[in-house]
Design a protein around this motif. Structure first.
Motif, short mmCIF file in Angstrom:
data_model
loop_
_atom_site.label_atom_id
_atom_site.label_comp_id
_atom_site.label_asym_id
_atom_site.label_seq_id
_atom_site.Cartn_x
_atom_site.Cartn_y
_atom_site.Cartn_z
N ARG A 1 0.86 -1.17 0.00
CA ARG A 1 0.00 0.00 0.00
C ARG A 1 0.89 1.22 0.00
N GLU A 2 0.78 2.04 -1.02
CA GLU A 2 1.53 3.29 -0.99
C GLU A 2 0.61 4.33 -0.40
N THR B 1 -3.42 4.34 -3.35
CA THR B 1 -2.55 3.74 -4.35
C THR B 1 -1.91 2.47 -3.80
N SER C 1 0.50 -1.18 -5.01
CA SER C 1 1.30 -1.78 -6.07
C SER C 1 1.45 -3.25 -5.78
N THR D 1 0.99 -0.58 -10.69
CA THR D 1 0.49 0.35 -9.68
C THR D 1 -0.96 0.67 -10.03
N TYR D 2 -1.73 0.90 -9.00
CA TYR D 2 -3.17 1.11 -9.22
C TYR D 2 -3.71 2.01 -8.12
N THR D 3 -4.53 2.96 -8.50
CA THR D 3 -5.17 3.83 -7.52
C THR D 3 -6.66 3.57 -7.57
N LEU E 1 6.70 1.91 -16.12
CA LEU E 1 5.88 1.19 -15.14
C LEU E 1 4.46 1.04 -15.68
N LYS F 1 0.71 1.26 -15.26
CA LYS F 1 -0.23 1.92 -14.37
C LYS F 1 -1.63 1.44 -14.74
#
Lengths: 660, 161
Positions: B66-67, B71, B73, B86-88, B112, B114
């Protein structure tokens, strides 16, 4: 015991359907009335037998008889009764049984409500209906027996897929199937007409009410499915251009085209070949839809279990029926005489344009749905064709349809006056322009939204312009206007309502551009601004349902500090399937909806949530209801009532309104 | 107008609409379709930045992070190659490490991937068909077997150049 009798009833139904496939056709050939008379009785009996089989399966589900494989795989003793019943068709075998049941219902309905119909036409129609019935009964008995028993019954069932444990399952599949399978009747009529070689206005008059019934159910079924997906998938979307959805949209487009061109055939005896072709096409698309959904070619919540054997079987049925009917069509089409002639600018011309646009739109959906499957089968490359494709192809074809729709209603048969129609539409055009400006000022960008909203208002006003001028025409007083309104043929009202309904749906779609959506983590006690509202999450509660436990976050919606609604979005977990499902909290405010769904908690006590404010979104489904209402009005027109038409011609009603 | 010219007008307008429709379809098929790749195909074909893709495979054990905010990844793997995604946004209910997933999105300028949508299978019995087919093609999995272990360190991460 009841389960076994159900199975036996299904076998008897197959035998009867086989008899009914041959005897009436032979009777019609030889003009033997007693052989033809077999058809209605056999159709009714087939319906009773399949109805009994369906009852037997429902009984097994309701009493949770876990010695039946189908019940074990799809039921659970703790499941609420309504889902025990609707779970009967929430699986492959049961849904196929519902399919043939509805096929039999339509056969029986033709047998009962066709007193005035020529005997040989009725015999042929019921025979063709029995061919379809026999093919699918054979499919069920050979590959998808719903009554299979288990030698060692387990103590508990595996429960129904949680996504299906919803009141939507009780309504959506039966409605959709009534539409989907209802088109089988138009197919049977087309095939019967081709067999007997008699294709005339009388035929069109008999086929139209059945098309209309199927169309109404299909419209409502698609709308219901879309609303179900909207509130149950937790994404706030209502149409995904998913192949399964397309599979229901294609027959709808074909049926809509058929409805319109059958009118031309009934009135003017023109477009005969085309009408027959569309009747075949509409049901062929239904069959293709059944194949796509039931064969396991696609992965979706609709494709229950995948079994290649079933896919091949349905494919064989599909090829036999589509190929057979098209071959018959090719054989007979040449014998048809040209019908009435008409100028390009006329009611017929407008309906031809409607048919052109609808069928090409249908073709683009067909390409978009099947191209990925074909490409994968040929090259092995996997692609996905999604919303961008359909937005780029389907919408440009539908826009001219909307623009032309009110004008078509104004044109006279044979030769119309385009300039006159345009003049009569000035008010509608002005309303549309003003509405676009108002929407632009009120909601603003994107421009697509207010332009489409203006178009929708133009179509709504335009749909009723013709009716209004006829009601209030020549300075009629209020009581005269009322009398005019009552005296006008119901089908004129039906057309106006159905067209307006489609425009209302368009308005709802246009308004999606003004929505607000937020994805965020909220904590109990926190308030989020969403469009014109504030949403306060008041807590986080665990609740226990009959066969699930739920995480619920009650929330209060306020507008300028005043409470307007409360919602309880939840996330349910079903232990028997180890599956969870979002239960969106939806508050309907005006025609708009505030939509909140939660997916889980974060380690620090927050809740992952999606919030949407969707202005005017309910109009999408209200529009479908209005369309269905318009269809029902048309259906109640005495002209379409079977048998009445003939009597009406003998003794014309005094003061009869001019036909449309 | 004679019957002949009327029929010509009809056929002409039909061809016109059909032509427009074919044009639209061809145009849309060139621009709007999205290819599906497994992680190995991504590594082989090295799609340039800006390519829109659907990538399917298993979520690698221990890769989920979890960023900030919404967001996240994670690695999508077929046990030979990995793709960092990566996904929001909200993840589907059935998103788990070690399970099948399909992510749709764009290869960014930094190489990357997304994602703008992440799909998991509908229930615990099935996984996305594309993923199942990709794994079968690699000979890593058969119908009825448990999913392959994704903890293996042998797989390598792809980054577009």
């Amino acid at each position: 015991m009841i389960v076994e009798t159900g199975h036996y009833a299904l076998v008897l139904a197959l035998a009867l359907a086989l008899v009914n496939s041959i005897v009436p056709v032979w009777g019609a050939r030889r003009q033997d009335l007693s052989l033809m008379a077999v058809a209605p009785a056999a159709a009714l009996m087939t319906f009773l037998l399949i109805g009994y089989a369906f009852f037997a399966l429902t009984y097994a589900h309701v009493v949770s008889d876990f010695s039946v494989l189908n019940v074990v795989e799809n039921s659970h003793s703790a499941k609420p009764l309504v889902y025990k019943i609707s779970g009967v068709w929430g699986n492959h075998e049961g849904s196929m049984l519902l399919w043939v049941l509805i096929l039999a219902i339509f056969g029986a309905a033709v047998a009962l409500f066709s007193r005035g119909m020529p005997d040989d036409l009725r015999a042929n129609v019921l025979a063709v209906q029995s061919w379809i019935g026999a093919a699918f009964l054979l499919f069920i008995l050979l590959t998808s027996n719903p009554f299979a028993r288990l030698a060692v019954p387990p103590a508990e069932g595996q429960d129904l897929n949680p996504l299906l444990q919803d009141p939507g399952l009780a309504i959506h599949p039966p409605l959709l199937y009534l539409g989907y399978v209802g088109l089988s009747i138009t197919f049977s009529f087309a095939a019967a007409a081709l067999i007997s070689g008699r294709i005339d206005a009388v035929w069109a008059r008999y086929v139209r009410p059945w098309t209309l019934i199927a169309w109404i159910f299909l419209t409502l079924g698609i709308a219901m499915g879309s609303y179900w997906a909207y509130y149950t998938l937790g994404w706030g979307g209502f149409w995904f251009w998913d192949p399964v959805e397309n599979a229901s949209l294609m027959p709808w487009l074909a049926a809509t085209a058929l409805l319109h061109c059958a009118a031309v055939m009934e009135k003017r005896e023109a477009l005969r070949i085309w009408t027959i072709f569309l009747a075949i096409l509409a049901f062929s698309l239904s069959l293709i839809g059944t194949f796509l959904v039931r064969s396991g070619v696609l992965t979706s919540v609709h494709a229950f279990a995948t079994d290649p054997q079933r896919g091949v079987f349905i494919l064989v049925i599909l090829i036999a029926f589509i190929g057979g009917s098209l071959a018959l069509f090719a054989l007979r089409a040449g014998e048809l005489k040209q019908g009435g002639i008409f100028a390009p600018v006329s009611r017929e011309g407008a309906l031809v344009l409607n048919n052109l646009l609808l069928t090409t739109a249908c073709a683009t959906v067909f390409v978009g749905t099947l191209y990925p499957l074909a490409l994968e089968a040929i090259t092995g490359e996997k692609i996905s064709v999604g919303a961008p494709f359909f937005n780029a192809t389907f919408i440009p074809l539908f826009l001219p349809l909307f623009i032309a729709m009110p004008a078509g209603q104004m044109l006279a048969w044979k030769r119309g006056d385009l300039l006159g129609a345009a003049q009569r539409l000035v008010i509608a055009l002005a309303c549309g322009l003003v509405a676009a400006l108002i929407f632009a000022a009120w909601q603003g960008a994107p421009w697509v939204s207010y332009c489409l909203a203006g178009l929708a208002v133009y179509v709504v006003v335009g749909s009723f312009t013709d009716v209004a001028t006829r009601v209030f025409g020549r300075g009629a007083s209020l009581s005269e206007a009322f009398r005019n309104a009552i005296g006008m043929p119901r089908s004129a009202w039906g057309t106006a309502f159905a067209h307006a309904g489609l425009a209302v749906t368009l308005l709802g779609l246009a308004a999606t551009g003004w929505g607000v959506d937020r994805v965020l983590t909220v904590k109990p006690g926190e308030t989020v601004n969403l469009g014109p509202y504030e949403v306060s999450v008041t807590g986080l509660v665990q609740k226990q349902g009959p066969n699930y436990n739920a995480l619920v976050t009650p929330a209060v919606i306020r507008s300028g500090g005043v409470e307007v609604a409360r919602i309880e979005p939840a996330n349910r977990f079903y232990p028997s399937r180890k599956m969870s499902r979002a239960e969106a909290g939806i508050a309907t405010l005006g025609f708009g909806q505030l939509y909140m769904s939660i997916s889980g908690t974060t380690p620090d006590g927050g809740i992952d949530a999606r919030l949407y404010w969707k202005p005017l979104v309910t109009l999408i489904w209200i529009g479908a209801l209005v369309m269905g209402f318009g269809g029902a009005l048309s259906l109640s027109d005495r002209r379409l009532r079977i048998g009445v038409a003939r009597r009406a011609r003998v003794s014309p009603v005094p003061n009869a309104q001019p036909a449309e | 107008m004679t019957r002949k010219t009327r029929r010509l007008a009809l056929i002409g307008s039909a061809l016109c609409v059909l032509g427009i429709a074919i044009g639209l379809v061809l145009f849309a098929l060139r621009d709007t379709i999205v290819f599906f790749y497994g992680p190995t195909e991504v590594a082989e074909k090295a799609p340039p930045p800006g390519t829109r893709l659907r990538i399917g495979g298993l979520v690698k054990q221990g890769s989920f992070a979890r960023e900030q905010g919404q967001t996240v990844s994670f690695d999508i793997t077929d046990t030979k190659h990995d793709v960092l995604v990566t996904y929001t946004g909200l993840l589907p209910d059935l998103f788990r490490e070690g399970q099948g997933v399909v992510a749709e999105g764009v290869v960014g300028r930094d190489g990357l991937f997304k994602a703008d949508s992440v799909l998991a299978k509908h229930d615990e019995r099935y996984m996305p068909r594309e993923v199942a087919d990709a794994l079968k093609k690699q000979g890593l999995w058969k119908e009825g077997e448990p999913l392959p272990e994704t903890r293996a360190d042998s797989s390598t991460n792809f980054r577009a150049k």
